[in-house]
Design an enzyme around this catalytic site. Structure first.
Site, PDB file in Angstrom:
ATOM      1  N   VAL A  61       8.654   3.491  -5.910  1.00  0.00           N
ATOM      2  CA  VAL A  61       9.672   4.557  -5.873  1.00  0.00           C
ATOM      3  C   VAL A  61      11.081   4.053  -5.572  1.00  0.00           C
ATOM      4  O   VAL A  61      12.062   4.734  -5.862  1.00  0.00           O
ATOM      5  CB  VAL A  61       9.303   5.688  -4.859  1.00  0.00           C
ATOM      6  CG1 VAL A  61       8.080   6.461  -5.319  1.00  0.00           C
ATOM      7  CG2 VAL A  61       9.144   5.146  -3.448  1.00  0.00           C
ATOM      8  N   TYR A 152      12.659   3.145  10.442  1.00  0.00           N
ATOM      9  CA  TYR A 152      11.828   4.265   9.974  1.00  0.00           C
ATOM     10  C   TYR A 152      12.459   5.612  10.369  1.00  0.00           C
ATOM     11  O   TYR A 152      12.547   6.542   9.556  1.00  0.00           O
ATOM     12  CB  TYR A 152      10.434   4.107  10.576  1.00  0.00           C
ATOM     13  CG  TYR A 152       9.420   5.153  10.186  1.00  0.00           C
ATOM     14  CD1 TYR A 152       8.800   5.124   8.938  1.00  0.00           C
ATOM     15  CD2 TYR A 152       9.048   6.160  11.076  1.00  0.00           C
ATOM     16  CE1 TYR A 152       7.847   6.073   8.589  1.00  0.00           C
ATOM     17  CE2 TYR A 152       8.100   7.112  10.741  1.00  0.00           C
ATOM     18  CZ  TYR A 152       7.501   7.065   9.492  1.00  0.00           C
ATOM     19  OH  TYR A 152       6.559   8.009   9.161  1.00  0.00           O
ATOM     20  N   LYS A 156      13.829   8.655   7.968  1.00  0.00           N
ATOM     21  CA  LYS A 156      13.300  10.026   8.011  1.00  0.00           C
ATOM     22  C   LYS A 156      14.392  11.033   8.381  1.00  0.00           C
ATOM     23  O   LYS A 156      14.408  12.154   7.864  1.00  0.00           O
ATOM     24  CB  LYS A 156      12.118  10.106   8.987  1.00  0.00           C
ATOM     25  CG  LYS A 156      10.897   9.281   8.548  1.00  0.00           C
ATOM     26  CD  LYS A 156      10.350   9.758   7.205  1.00  0.00           C
ATOM     27  CE  LYS A 156       9.058   9.068   6.813  1.00  0.00           C
ATOM     28  NZ  LYS A 156       8.506   9.529   5.541  1.00  0.00           N
TER      29      LYS A 156
HETATM   30  P1  NDP Z   1      -0.397   5.427   4.226  1.00  0.00           P
HETATM   31  O1  NDP Z   1       0.114   4.089   4.620  1.00  0.00           O
HETATM   32  O2  NDP Z   1      -1.819   5.780   4.527  1.00  0.00           O
HETATM   33  O3  NDP Z   1      -0.172   5.626   2.635  1.00  0.00           O
HETATM   34  C1  NDP Z   1       1.087   5.328   2.079  1.00  0.00           C
HETATM   35  C2  NDP Z   1       1.096   5.704   0.608  1.00  0.00           C
HETATM   36  O4  NDP Z   1       2.403   5.401   0.090  1.00  0.00           O
HETATM   37  C3  NDP Z   1       0.095   4.918  -0.230  1.00  0.00           C
HETATM   38  O5  NDP Z   1      -0.438   5.731  -1.236  1.00  0.00           O
HETATM   39  C4  NDP Z   1       0.963   3.821  -0.856  1.00  0.00           C
HETATM   40  O6  NDP Z   1       0.522   3.369  -2.129  1.00  0.00           O
HETATM   41  C5  NDP Z   1       2.261   4.554  -1.052  1.00  0.00           C
HETATM   42  N1  NDP Z   1       3.401   3.650  -1.164  1.00  0.00           N
HETATM   43  C6  NDP Z   1       3.815   2.703  -0.285  1.00  0.00           C
HETATM   44  N2  NDP Z   1       4.891   2.069  -0.763  1.00  0.00           N
HETATM   45  C7  NDP Z   1       5.169   2.631  -1.966  1.00  0.00           C
HETATM   46  C8  NDP Z   1       6.176   2.410  -2.949  1.00  0.00           C
HETATM   47  N3  NDP Z   1       7.097   1.487  -2.785  1.00  0.00           N
HETATM   48  N4  NDP Z   1       6.162   3.162  -4.071  1.00  0.00           N
HETATM   49  C9  NDP Z   1       5.196   4.123  -4.268  1.00  0.00           C
HETATM   50  N5  NDP Z   1       4.224   4.367  -3.365  1.00  0.00           N
HETATM   51  C10 NDP Z   1       4.218   3.626  -2.235  1.00  0.00           C
HETATM   52  O7  NDP Z   1       0.618   6.471   4.861  1.00  0.00           O
HETATM   53  P2  NDP Z   1       0.363   7.952   5.473  1.00  0.00           P
HETATM   54  O8  NDP Z   1      -0.559   8.697   4.601  1.00  0.00           O
HETATM   55  O9  NDP Z   1       0.070   7.844   6.912  1.00  0.00           O
HETATM   56  O10 NDP Z   1       1.835   8.558   5.373  1.00  0.00           O
HETATM   57  C11 NDP Z   1       2.270   9.325   4.274  1.00  0.00           C
HETATM   58  C12 NDP Z   1       3.657   9.866   4.575  1.00  0.00           C
HETATM   59  O11 NDP Z   1       3.627  10.641   5.768  1.00  0.00           O
HETATM   60  C13 NDP Z   1       4.709   8.770   4.806  1.00  0.00           C
HETATM   61  O12 NDP Z   1       5.934   9.178   4.264  1.00  0.00           O
HETATM   62  C14 NDP Z   1       4.784   8.699   6.314  1.00  0.00           C
HETATM   63  O13 NDP Z   1       6.016   8.200   6.744  1.00  0.00           O
HETATM   64  C15 NDP Z   1       4.591  10.155   6.687  1.00  0.00           C
HETATM   65  N6  NDP Z   1       4.144  10.381   8.053  1.00  0.00           N
HETATM   66  C16 NDP Z   1       2.888   9.966   8.465  1.00  0.00           C
HETATM   67  C17 NDP Z   1       2.481  10.239   9.755  1.00  0.00           C
HETATM   68  C18 NDP Z   1       1.125   9.856  10.242  1.00  0.00           C
HETATM   69  O14 NDP Z   1       0.822  10.157  11.412  1.00  0.00           O
HETATM   70  N7  NDP Z   1       0.269   9.244   9.438  1.00  0.00           N
HETATM   71  C19 NDP Z   1       3.362  10.900  10.720  1.00  0.00           C
HETATM   72  C20 NDP Z   1       4.622  11.293  10.188  1.00  0.00           C
HETATM   73  C21 NDP Z   1       4.989  11.029   8.896  1.00  0.00           C
HETATM   74  P3  NDP Z   1      -0.382   2.036  -2.298  1.00  0.00           P
HETATM   75  O15 NDP Z   1      -1.744   2.456  -1.833  1.00  0.00           O
HETATM   76  O16 NDP Z   1      -0.352   1.743  -3.750  1.00  0.00           O
HETATM   77  O17 NDP Z   1       0.230   1.001  -1.419  1.00  0.00           O
END
Ligand code: NDP
Length: 245
Positions: A61, A152, A156
């Site tokens: 992205v 981070y 956000k």
């Molecule tokens: P994960 O690390 O489990 O998953 C991250 C996802 O983002 C994966 O599908 C990964 O794809 C994708 N991704 C990473 N880099 C890129 C990139 N450059 N381009 C496209 N896709 C990318 O994260 P979470 O599910 O925990 O988090 C999801 C969202 O929620 C994030 O924005 C995070 O900041 C936010 N968040 C999460 C919290 C939590 O407690 N878990 C709390 C607050 C916010 P791939 O598998 O191909 O690497």
């Protein structure tokens, strides 16, 4: 007509849960990922096995031209793009004094610039359609701050501001733009934290348990529905009471 939704970073974690929920709501879901091709394809398979429709699409992205090509592919193939969930996110934690410039840049690039890249490219087709919903995944730490996560948190907090500004720009055409700020949601991103940190966090959550992916996907399906048509420019906090705005 089937509505089309793009969920960035939906091969794993919260994004995966959002993609599955939207699949069951009847959207054709574009499951975006950066590296996990197999995982993205199994999300597609799960959606299809449940009677839905989906495809996977690899795109970093943070690369503007690749995002442009992805959106062009979606609108060219499906005729419209009705919903975008900017969920892709990364962390590269460290105290500011020791934070490498490359780690600051990387997190801003993927989380904030990536969100801009997608919004910038979907705005035109959504303005033409005179409809669309954009949901950006922020974080509780954008409001609280967090030692060791300056990059981070900055990304956000940037997303929250971007959400409010773009919401004002797109509102005249009926397009809504909102953010969801999850608290502590169990996922691979949080699995890496030590038990000590997790216990400390639990002590700060009035509802006394961590959130599940479905807490976020339920909020997404609500904001995506016409029940939320009058909500725009908001950051919705989903955190068990850990932060009360
Ligand atoms: P994960 O690390 O489990 O998953 C991250 C996802 O983002 C994966 O599908 C990964 O794809 C994708 N991704 C990473 N880099 C890129 C990139 N450059 N381009 C496209 N896709 C990318 O994260 P979470 O599910 O925990 O988090 C999801 C969202 O929620 C994030 O924005 C995070 O900041 C936010 N968040 C999460 C919290 C939590 O407690 N878990 C709390 C607050 C916010 P791939 O598998 O191909 O690497």
């Amino acid at each position: 007509m089937t509505k089309t939704a793009l969920v960035t970073g939906s091969s794993r974690g919260i994004g995966r849960g959002i993609a599955l929920a939207l699949g069951s709501e009847g959207y054709h879901v574009v499951v975006n990922y950066s590296g996990s091709e197999d995982k993205a394809n199994s999300v597609v398979e799960e959606i299809e096995n449940a009677g839905g429709s989906a495809e996977s699409y690899q795109c970093h992205v943070e690369i503007y031209d690749d995002v442009k090509a992805m959106i062009k592919h979606i609108t060219g193939t499906h005729g419209s793009i009705d919903l975008v969930v900017n969920n892709a996110g990364v962390t590269k934690d460290g105290l500011l004094m020791r934070m490498k410039e490359a780690d600051f840049d990387r997190v801003i690039d993927v989380n904030l610039k990536g969100t801009y890249n997608v919004i910038q490219n979907v705005s035109r087709p959504m303005l033409k359609q005179k409809s669309g919903k954009i949901i950006n995944i922020s974080s509780i730490v954008a409001s609280l701050g967090n030692a060791g996560q300056a990059n981070y948190v900055a990304s956000k907090a940037g997303i929250d501001g971007l959400t409010r500004s773009v919401a004002r720009e797109l509102a005249p055409k009926g397009i809504t733009v909102n953010a969801i700020a999850p608290g502590f949601i169990e996922s691979e991103m949080t699995d890496v934290l030590s038990d000590e940190i997790k216990e400390g966090m639990l002590g700060q959550i009035p509802l006394n348990h961590f959130g599940g992916v479905e807490d976020i996907s339920n909020t997404v399906t609500f904001l995506a529905s016409d029940k939320a048509d009058y909500i725009t420019g908001q950051t919705i906090h989903v955190n068990g009471g850990m932060y009360m705005g």
